[in-house]
Motif scaffolding. Structure first.
Motif, PDB file in Angstrom:
ATOM      1  N   PHE A 241     -29.571 -39.774 -49.514  1.00 52.25           N
ATOM      2  CA  PHE A 241     -28.218 -39.340 -49.833  1.00 52.25           C
ATOM      3  C   PHE A 241     -28.088 -37.826 -49.809  1.00 52.25           C
ATOM      4  O   PHE A 241     -29.067 -37.106 -49.995  1.00 52.25           O
ATOM      5  N   ALA A 242     -26.857 -37.379 -49.580  1.00 53.32           N
ATOM      6  CA  ALA A 242     -26.455 -35.962 -49.650  1.00 53.32           C
ATOM      7  C   ALA A 242     -27.310 -35.100 -48.709  1.00 53.32           C
ATOM      8  O   ALA A 242     -27.478 -35.448 -47.547  1.00 53.32           O
ATOM      9  N   SER A 243     -27.829 -33.985 -49.205  1.00 51.19           N
ATOM     10  CA  SER A 243     -28.552 -33.038 -48.348  1.00 51.19           C
ATOM     11  C   SER A 243     -29.824 -33.648 -47.759  1.00 51.19           C
ATOM     12  O   SER A 243     -30.236 -33.270 -46.659  1.00 51.19           O
TER      13      SER A 243
ATOM     14  N   THR B 177     -40.157 -31.627 -45.705  1.00 49.14           N
ATOM     15  CA  THR B 177     -39.335 -30.555 -46.260  1.00 49.14           C
ATOM     16  C   THR B 177     -38.390 -31.070 -47.330  1.00 49.14           C
ATOM     17  O   THR B 177     -38.290 -30.497 -48.418  1.00 49.14           O
ATOM     18  N   SER B 178     -37.709 -32.157 -47.067  1.00 52.66           N
ATOM     19  CA  SER B 178     -36.685 -32.679 -47.981  1.00 52.66           C
ATOM     20  C   SER B 178     -37.254 -33.296 -49.252  1.00 52.66           C
ATOM     21  O   SER B 178     -36.624 -33.243 -50.302  1.00 52.66           O
TER      22      SER B 178
ATOM     23  N   ARG C 218     -39.614 -29.667 -55.120  1.00 53.25           N
ATOM     24  CA  ARG C 218     -38.165 -29.783 -54.916  1.00 53.25           C
ATOM     25  C   ARG C 218     -37.614 -30.791 -55.906  1.00 53.25           C
ATOM     26  O   ARG C 218     -38.260 -31.788 -56.209  1.00 53.25           O
ATOM     27  N   ALA C 219     -36.423 -30.521 -56.380  1.00 51.27           N
ATOM     28  CA  ALA C 219     -35.774 -31.451 -57.299  1.00 51.27           C
ATOM     29  C   ALA C 219     -35.243 -32.636 -56.500  1.00 51.27           C
ATOM     30  O   ALA C 219     -34.334 -32.484 -55.690  1.00 51.27           O
ATOM     31  N   VAL C 220     -35.860 -33.781 -56.690  1.00 48.56           N
ATOM     32  CA  VAL C 220     -35.459 -35.009 -56.001  1.00 48.56           C
ATOM     33  C   VAL C 220     -35.393 -36.119 -57.039  1.00 48.56           C
ATOM     34  O   VAL C 220     -36.342 -36.333 -57.794  1.00 48.56           O
ATOM     35  N   ARG C 221     -34.275 -36.809 -57.092  1.00 47.77           N
ATOM     36  CA  ARG C 221     -34.126 -37.964 -57.984  1.00 47.77           C
ATOM     37  C   ARG C 221     -34.440 -39.216 -57.171  1.00 47.77           C
ATOM     38  O   ARG C 221     -34.270 -39.240 -55.956  1.00 47.77           O
ATOM     39  N   MET C 222     -34.876 -40.264 -57.873  1.00 45.47           N
ATOM     40  CA  MET C 222     -35.229 -41.515 -57.220  1.00 45.47           C
ATOM     41  C   MET C 222     -34.612 -42.687 -57.967  1.00 45.47           C
ATOM     42  O   MET C 222     -34.526 -42.660 -59.199  1.00 45.47           O
ATOM     43  N   ALA C 223     -34.213 -43.678 -57.218  1.00 43.08           N
ATOM     44  CA  ALA C 223     -33.712 -44.914 -57.814  1.00 43.08           C
ATOM     45  C   ALA C 223     -34.451 -46.083 -57.179  1.00 43.08           C
ATOM     46  O   ALA C 223     -34.738 -46.077 -55.984  1.00 43.08           O
ATOM     47  N   LEU C 224     -34.750 -47.064 -58.000  1.00 42.76           N
ATOM     48  CA  LEU C 224     -35.389 -48.289 -57.540  1.00 42.76           C
ATOM     49  C   LEU C 224     -34.427 -49.425 -57.840  1.00 42.76           C
ATOM     50  O   LEU C 224     -34.069 -49.648 -59.009  1.00 42.76           O
TER      51      LEU C 224
END
Length: 83
Positions: free
Chosen positions: A8-10, A45-46, A51-57
């Motif tokens: 999602f998003a960037s 890179t992403s 890097r601030a990355v959120r995750m959903a399961l």
């Protein structure tokens, strides 16, 4: 196991896809993230550590220790702010 990974998003913009099927041996979200980072390029890179990355399961916000199961849906997205 086979799972669906959604971006999602960037992260979606950088990778150039909204979702993809992934065959993985990862047992946890953190291990899956590391597998995707190991692909190199936009994934590295992403989703890079630091890097601030959120995750959903399965549409529930989850920690890296969350266990994966066959057929799971995993989402990666940047933190969202709003007001």
């Amino acid at each position: 196991m086979k799972i669906t990974v959604r971006y999602f998003a960037s992260i979606r913009e950088a990778i150039g896809a909204g979702q993809e099927p992934v065959q993985t041996t990862a047992a946890t979200l953190g291990a899956l993230r590391d597998e995707l980072i190991a692909r190199g390029g936009a994934h590295a890179t992403s989703l890079a550590r630091g890097r601030a990355v959120r995750m959903a399961l399965n549409q529930t916000l989850s920690e890296e220790s969350a266990l994966l199961a066959d057929g799971a849906e995993v989402a990666f997205f940047p933190p969202v702010t709003g007001g």
